[in-house]
Design a protein around this motif. Structure first.
Motif, mmCIF file in Angstrom:
data_model
loop_
_atom_site.group_PDB
_atom_site.id
_atom_site.type_symbol
_atom_site.label_atom_id
_atom_site.label_comp_id
_atom_site.label_asym_id
_atom_site.label_seq_id
_atom_site.Cartn_x
_atom_site.Cartn_y
_atom_site.Cartn_z
ATOM 1 N N SER A 73 -1.066 -1.927 7.657
ATOM 2 C CA SER A 73 -1.929 -2.495 6.623
ATOM 3 C C SER A 73 -3.209 -2.970 7.290
ATOM 4 O O SER A 73 -3.220 -3.307 8.472
ATOM 5 N N SER A 78 -8.783 -3.145 0.558
ATOM 6 C CA SER A 78 -7.736 -2.540 -0.246
ATOM 7 C C SER A 78 -7.901 -1.030 -0.159
ATOM 8 O O SER A 78 -8.985 -0.500 -0.415
ATOM 9 N N PRO A 116 -2.723 0.658 -2.315
ATOM 10 C CA PRO A 116 -3.692 -0.391 -1.991
ATOM 11 C C PRO A 116 -3.216 -1.401 -0.955
ATOM 12 O O PRO A 116 -4.030 -2.034 -0.294
ATOM 13 N N HIS A 117 -1.913 -1.541 -0.778
ATOM 14 C CA HIS A 117 -1.388 -2.549 0.140
ATOM 15 C C HIS A 117 -1.195 -2.019 1.553
ATOM 16 O O HIS A 117 -0.878 -2.780 2.456
#
Length: 145
Positions: A73, A78, A116-117
Motif C-alpha cells: 500500500s 489512493s 484504492p487501498h
C-alpha cells in the motif's frame, strides 16, 4: 559477461541487460514515495516506490531463495481501481541467456488487480526483480514529495 551479445543471426541481452531494460521503462519516475509491505518482515525483499506525476511505480527485488507473497500500500494516495501490468524477471543467479535460448531470462508480463487501498497479494518468485505502475489519486490536502 557482457550485457549485449551479437551473433550472426541477431542479438540478445544477458539477464542483467533485461533488468536494465525494465529500469529504463521507469526512467521518468524520480520522486520516492512511502510504501508499506505486508507479510514480509524478516524476508529477503527490497521495495521502493517512485512517482512521476499521478503514476507510481514499484520496484521490488526478492533476493532470497524462496518465493514470497506480499501486498503493498502507498502512503498519501489512493490507487485507481482496475488493473496494472506486472513485469517480472526471475531465475537463479547463475542462469544465462544463450544464442540457443536468448529469452531464458526475460520479462514475464501479467495483469494484476488494483484497488484504492493497495495492491493485492503479489507472488514474487525467488531471485526476482518485479516492476509495476499504478495510477495514484492524491487528495487535495495531501502533498506527496
Amino acid at each position: 559477461q557482457g550485457e549485449l551479445f551479437l551473433t550472426q543471426n541477431g542479438s540478445y541481452l544477458a539477464p542483467h541487460g533485461m533488468a536494465d531494460l525494465l529500469l529504463g521503462e521507469l526512467a521518468a519516475f524520480d520522486t520516492v514515495v512511502a510504501v508499506d509491505a505486508e507479510g514480509v518482515a524478516g524476508l529477503s525483499l527490497d521495495v521502493i516506490a517512485v512517482r512521476s506525476g499521478d503514476d507510481v511505480a514499484l520496484k521490488i527485488v526478492n533476493y532470497g531463495a524462496n518465493d514470497i507473497n506480499a501486498s503493498f500500500s502507498l502512503t498519501g494516495c489512493s490507487l485507481q481501481s482496475g488493473t496494472t501490468q506486472l513485469a517480472q524477471l526471475a531465475g537463479l543467479p547463475t542462469d544465462q541467456n544463450t544464442p540457443a535460448n536468448p529469452l531464458r531470462i526475460s520479462p514475464a508480463r501479467s495483469t494484476i488487480p488494483v484497488d484504492p487501498h493497495g495492491l493485492g497479494i503479489i507472488a514474487l518468485p525467488a531471485h526476482s526483480f518485479s516492476t509495476l505502475v499504478a495510477h495514484c489519486t492524491v487528495p487535495p490536502s495531501a502533498d506527496l514529495p
